[in-house]
Design a protein around this motif. Structure first.
Motif, PDB file in Angstrom:
ATOM      1  N   ARG A  17       0.839  -1.201   0.000  1.00  0.00           N
ATOM      2  CA  ARG A  17       0.000   0.000   0.000  1.00  0.00           C
ATOM      3  C   ARG A  17       0.874   1.250   0.000  1.00  0.00           C
ATOM      4  O   ARG A  17       0.564   2.244  -0.672  1.00  0.00           O
ATOM      5  CB  ARG A  17      -0.929  -0.002   1.215  1.00  0.00           C
ATOM      6  N   ILE A  18       1.996   1.189   0.752  1.00  0.00           N
ATOM      7  CA  ILE A  18       2.923   2.315   0.785  1.00  0.00           C
ATOM      8  C   ILE A  18       3.488   2.574  -0.609  1.00  0.00           C
ATOM      9  O   ILE A  18       3.605   3.712  -1.057  1.00  0.00           O
ATOM     10  CB  ILE A  18       4.055   2.049   1.793  1.00  0.00           C
ATOM     11  N   ASP A  19       3.835   1.470  -1.304  1.00  0.00           N
ATOM     12  CA  ASP A  19       4.348   1.619  -2.672  1.00  0.00           C
ATOM     13  C   ASP A  19       3.304   2.250  -3.589  1.00  0.00           C
ATOM     14  O   ASP A  19       3.621   3.100  -4.432  1.00  0.00           O
ATOM     15  CB  ASP A  19       4.772   0.250  -3.225  1.00  0.00           C
ATOM     16  N   VAL A  20       2.052   1.794  -3.417  1.00  0.00           N
ATOM     17  CA  VAL A  20       0.955   2.348  -4.222  1.00  0.00           C
ATOM     18  C   VAL A  20       0.782   3.843  -3.945  1.00  0.00           C
ATOM     19  O   VAL A  20       0.621   4.657  -4.862  1.00  0.00           O
ATOM     20  CB  VAL A  20      -0.362   1.593  -3.941  1.00  0.00           C
ATOM     21  N   VAL A  21       0.842   4.183  -2.662  1.00  0.00           N
ATOM     22  CA  VAL A  21       0.681   5.596  -2.277  1.00  0.00           C
ATOM     23  C   VAL A  21       1.835   6.427  -2.824  1.00  0.00           C
ATOM     24  O   VAL A  21       1.632   7.549  -3.320  1.00  0.00           O
ATOM     25  CB  VAL A  21       0.579   5.728  -0.753  1.00  0.00           C
ATOM     26  N   LYS A  22       3.086   5.886  -2.722  1.00  0.00           N
ATOM     27  CA  LYS A  22       4.235   6.611  -3.265  1.00  0.00           C
ATOM     28  C   LYS A  22       4.065   6.862  -4.762  1.00  0.00           C
ATOM     29  O   LYS A  22       4.358   7.951  -5.271  1.00  0.00           O
ATOM     30  CB  LYS A  22       5.513   5.817  -3.008  1.00  0.00           C
ATOM     31  N   THR A  23       3.610   5.806  -5.458  1.00  0.00           N
ATOM     32  CA  THR A  23       3.372   5.961  -6.897  1.00  0.00           C
ATOM     33  C   THR A  23       2.313   7.032  -7.164  1.00  0.00           C
ATOM     34  O   THR A  23       2.443   7.854  -8.081  1.00  0.00           O
ATOM     35  CB  THR A  23       2.917   4.625  -7.503  1.00  0.00           C
ATOM     36  N   SER A  24       1.259   7.001  -6.337  1.00  0.00           N
ATOM     37  CA  SER A  24       0.180   7.984  -6.492  1.00  0.00           C
ATOM     38  C   SER A  24       0.684   9.400  -6.225  1.00  0.00           C
ATOM     39  O   SER A  24       0.311  10.351  -6.911  1.00  0.00           O
ATOM     40  CB  SER A  24      -0.982   7.653  -5.547  1.00  0.00           C
ATOM     41  N   VAL A  25       1.557   9.509  -5.195  1.00  0.00           N
ATOM     42  CA  VAL A  25       2.120  10.825  -4.868  1.00  0.00           C
ATOM     43  C   VAL A  25       2.964  11.351  -6.023  1.00  0.00           C
ATOM     44  O   VAL A  25       2.852  12.511  -6.423  1.00  0.00           O
ATOM     45  CB  VAL A  25       2.962  10.748  -3.576  1.00  0.00           C
ATOM     46  N   ASP A  26       3.835  10.463  -6.569  1.00  0.00           N
ATOM     47  CA  ASP A  26       4.670  10.873  -7.700  1.00  0.00           C
ATOM     48  C   ASP A  26       3.808  11.274  -8.898  1.00  0.00           C
ATOM     49  O   ASP A  26       4.074  12.291  -9.569  1.00  0.00           O
ATOM     50  CB  ASP A  26       5.613   9.737  -8.092  1.00  0.00           C
ATOM     51  N   ALA A  27       2.795  10.458  -9.187  1.00  0.00           N
ATOM     52  CA  ALA A  27       1.906  10.747 -10.319  1.00  0.00           C
ATOM     53  C   ALA A  27       1.151  12.054 -10.099  1.00  0.00           C
ATOM     54  O   ALA A  27       0.962  12.843 -11.030  1.00  0.00           O
ATOM     55  CB  ALA A  27       0.926   9.590 -10.511  1.00  0.00           C
TER      56      ALA A  27
END
Length: 230
Positions: A17-27
């Motif tokens: 989930r952290i990875d998903v959130v990081k990806t979302s933040v970058d996007a």
């Protein structure tokens, strides 16, 4: 062991989930950057159009001032109205009177007896009338000659007035055209300003909305990282 397996799976889920959130933040950051660039580009494009229209209005306003100054200058150059048509009428009147006076003398010289009393008209009587009338005819001829000179001078001024008035009319047409163009440009300017302000407001609102989403993603990521430390 079973408890450790459960904990390990939960950690894996959290890390995922952290990875998903990081990806979302970058996007989200990239999206905001693109939106800000697009906003700047659109607003800049509209501003360039606004600046161009303002430049056109200023140029046309300068043209308008030149037209108005030219008209004032030509009006100052207008000769005093010499009363050309009045002089024409006066000359025609004098010429008519002279013609009648000459015709009267011719008529007298051509008759042998008075039409009223039927008495014979002597050559001496005719000569006497002609002699008395000649000074009047001479004065009339002099008046006509003087008036003809005045009329020639008046004609020059009259023609000059006509030419200047034609030039003034042409300049007036130019003024009407320029004023129409300025009105059109002002309308175009108002429309562009409205579009620019609307684009700026819409883009700013959308960017703020996306920034709020970024904050929420960042908050979620912080909470997820904190939960791993517990």
């Amino acid at each position: 062991k079973e408890d450790l397996d459960i904990t390990s799976k939960e950690i894996q889920k959290l890390n995922h989930r952290i990875d998903v959130v990081k990806t979302s933040v970058d996007a989200q950051r990239k999206l905001i950057s693109v939106m800000e660039t697009n906003k700047t580009g659109l607003v800049s494009q509209l501003q360039d159009q606004i600046d161009f229209v303002i430049s056109e209005i200023n140029s046309k306003s300068s043209d308008l001032s030149l037209y108005e100054e030219s008209i004032l200058a030509k009006k100052r150059d207008l000769p005093v109205d010499p009363g050309y048509h009045a002089l024409q009428a006066e000359l025609a009147k004098l010429q008519g009177n002279l013609k009648k006076a000459r015709q009267k003398i011719d008529d007298i010289e051509s008759i042998d007896s008075c039409p009223s009393c039927l008495q014979k008209v002597s050559h001496e009587h005719k000569q006497n009338i002609s002699t008395k009338t000649q000074p009047k005819l001479a004065q009339m001829e002099l008046d006509i000659s003087t008036l003809e000179d005045q009329l020639r001078e008046a004609l020059v001024a009259h023609q000059s007035i006509q030419i200047i008035n034609q030039e003034i009319e042409a300049l007036s047409v130019g003024i009407r055209d320029v004023k129409r163009d300025i009105t059109k440009s002002n309308s175009q300017l108002a429309d562009l300003i409205e579009k620019r302000d609307a684009a700026l407001a819409d883009a700013t609102g959308d960017i703020q909305s996306e920034k709020q989403k970024l904050k929420e993603f960042a908050k979620e990521g912080s909470e997820l990282v904190a939960s791993l430390s517990v």
